[in-house]
Design an enzyme around this catalytic site. Sequence first.
Site: not given
Length: 802
Positions: A317, A762
């Site tokens: 990510c 994330h």
Amino acid sequence: MELLRSNLNRVRIPDPTHRVYKHECCITFDSPKSEGGLFVDMNSFLAFGKDCVEWNYEKTGNPVYLHIKQKKKPDPEDRPLKKPTLLAIGVDGGFDNNEVEYEEEYCIVILPDYANIPYPSVDLPEKVRLAVDAVVRAEGAERKEQVASWTADKKLISEHALTLQQINSGVIIPPSGWKCAKCDKTENLWLNLTDGMILCGRKNWDGSGGNNHAVEHYKETGYPLAVKLGTITSDLEGADVFCYPEDDSVLDPLLAQHLAFFGIDFSSLQKTEMTTAERELDQNTNFDWNRIQESGQEVEPLFGPGYTGLLNLGNSCYLASTMQIIFSTRFFCSRYFFDQNLKSAFNAAPADPTVDLNMQLTKLAHGLLSGKYSVPVQEKDGNADSAANSTKQEGIPPRMFKAVIASSHPEFSTMRQQDALEFFLHFIDQVERLNASNPQLDPSRCFKFGIEERLQCPSGKVAYNSRQDYILSLNIPLDRAINRKEVDDFHKLKTARGVEEKELSPDEIVRPRVRLEDCLQNFSSEEEVHEFYSTALKAKTTALKTAGLTSFPDYLVLHMRKFVMEAGWVPKKLDVYIEVPDTLDISFMRSRGLQPGEELLPEDVGDHEVEVPKILPNEDIVSQLVAMGFNYLHCQKAAINTSNAGVEEAMNWLLSHMDDPDIDAPLSQGSQRDEVFIDQSKIDTLVTFGFTEVLARKALKATGGDIEKATDWIFSNNSTGASDMDATSSTTSVDASLPDGGGKYRLIGLVSHIGTSTHCGHYVAHIYKDGRWVIYNDAKVGASKDPPKDMGYLYFYERIVS
């Protein structure tokens, strides 16, 4: 068949050393699922989509291809949903995404007329049959790279298990009805294998779990091992055993006799609780990221050019969020999409385009910006209308791009989470190198700007130094929080109630809010530099340093330093909101260089030498690093090579030097500083700042090879005066090639981070596009209702051109 026989010399049989591509085109993101299927060159084993296989034939003359076409299998109604038992993707026991299953069809195609021969066929020449069989059986190069790094580490046998001394206090553990000995908890209970105490586990971040009684018992007694009740069955390897000194789940090969000591017959017990690993799997499976990123609001899915998601390759990510914003800038869009087509990039690429950065950047740009792959995903029910109504898109997998960009940085080739800032800087560096022969085509210049530092000693004389950078890294002055009183009141209330922040509901927590303008003012504000050697005073003194920008870039990237070291050298992420304006004016940060009436510090004609001190490792720093699991010798070297600056600096040095060939070499007697290997490219970089090579080498040795610290070291220990600091370079030659303009900017994107560290959690990107904010969460792309502007880690501003 005769045509095939006449081209047998262009067919090769792959062996295990060959990289066989059969899942993805090396020029586009076409796959065997695409309408035209995939064509595997039977000489190079590269794969091409229908639109570009002829380009390969024109370039190489290779005429024989294996055509692979995948068709959707009927979905059996009774297919069971498999639950993962391993934190892994694409391996037995790992996550099953319950995706559509396909069956493959093959045929041999001969260009340029696309003559085709069915496969298998008894009439095929043996060489062709062997070659095709080998390609079909081979594990694709794309798949190999994805799967290799995913399987989680296995638990290790605890050394404490083999020497555990158990206390015979007459405790017999019943087969059920357990309760914590210190509270009323009846779940998440742990049996200490030394004394038989049953105590509750740790409290989770959301207030669930236990009351920490098991870990507190360890701190009081030192008894090292505990097993989670409810996880013990006849399969003892599945029991959850935790070792407190090792702070990890472990294997206890003597668990059967350790349990029998307290009268536990494991063969009759049933599993009633999840293990720690299963709970982690459950959280990974069920965690609703959209709830966090967009406050639980459903986002409208977006499709079309510029709205293509990037498939997560396993903690990628950081790459996806960064590249989405980079390819929202006009310079990268022009360079790799509008001004360069796929065919020209392929023709300019070497024999293997999968290892060519220019080709893979062009491929990624066309994949993201063409809209070809931004279509609703096909649902499993096969309904013709389901794709049109789908809220999901598959996204494109940036495997080849990731492999190329990571080839010069081994850490990015792993499946571990990385720092988005580090990736951005590494990517920009590679693009700059790629375009070194044609700087005017280099799109990375749009981020580049000059920074100038001015030092004034008590004599009134000054020194200037300038450097170039791509990001402006900003400290966050918490003392300037606009809600400082509310924050102070909250901390007083928390102390009075005797609770930790994680025990409070989100509504009760008051976080400091700091204006971005204050962060920028803090960067430019005056600060003291101690132990600065003044060539005017011929002595060390305290100088005053200010900083400014010598040029304003087309795109300004701001990095918020949210990760700091708190008391006890414990890494901490600042829980702070940044008040970020949509438009920004940094005109006040302009630095003008040497001003009329200012006098530069003189050169030191006496050639004063600053002795590099003999450094011994600070044992406090070493011991703290060792406690984190690092090798003792490595920790000593880290402390020495960062001048005992602190745990954070030493840990950063360790992480970037783990692969040094001499990392395990013993320390030499006396000063280890002389043993530091200095990268010539870093010396060259400092020379471009205006320093001499001798001083640059000395500074890098004194700071463990860190360029930024070396620059500060030169100013703090300056012995050669202005001759090492080009007072005019900041406004002439150094910045002459940099983009420049007005100081007004508008916010176009941000990368936000969820998690306690840049190496876990994330990353998500939000980009202002077509008059609205859009969220890019890996493969999910949608209209953002509430972009988290105050939670950014990296902010991207575009200069406003009036």
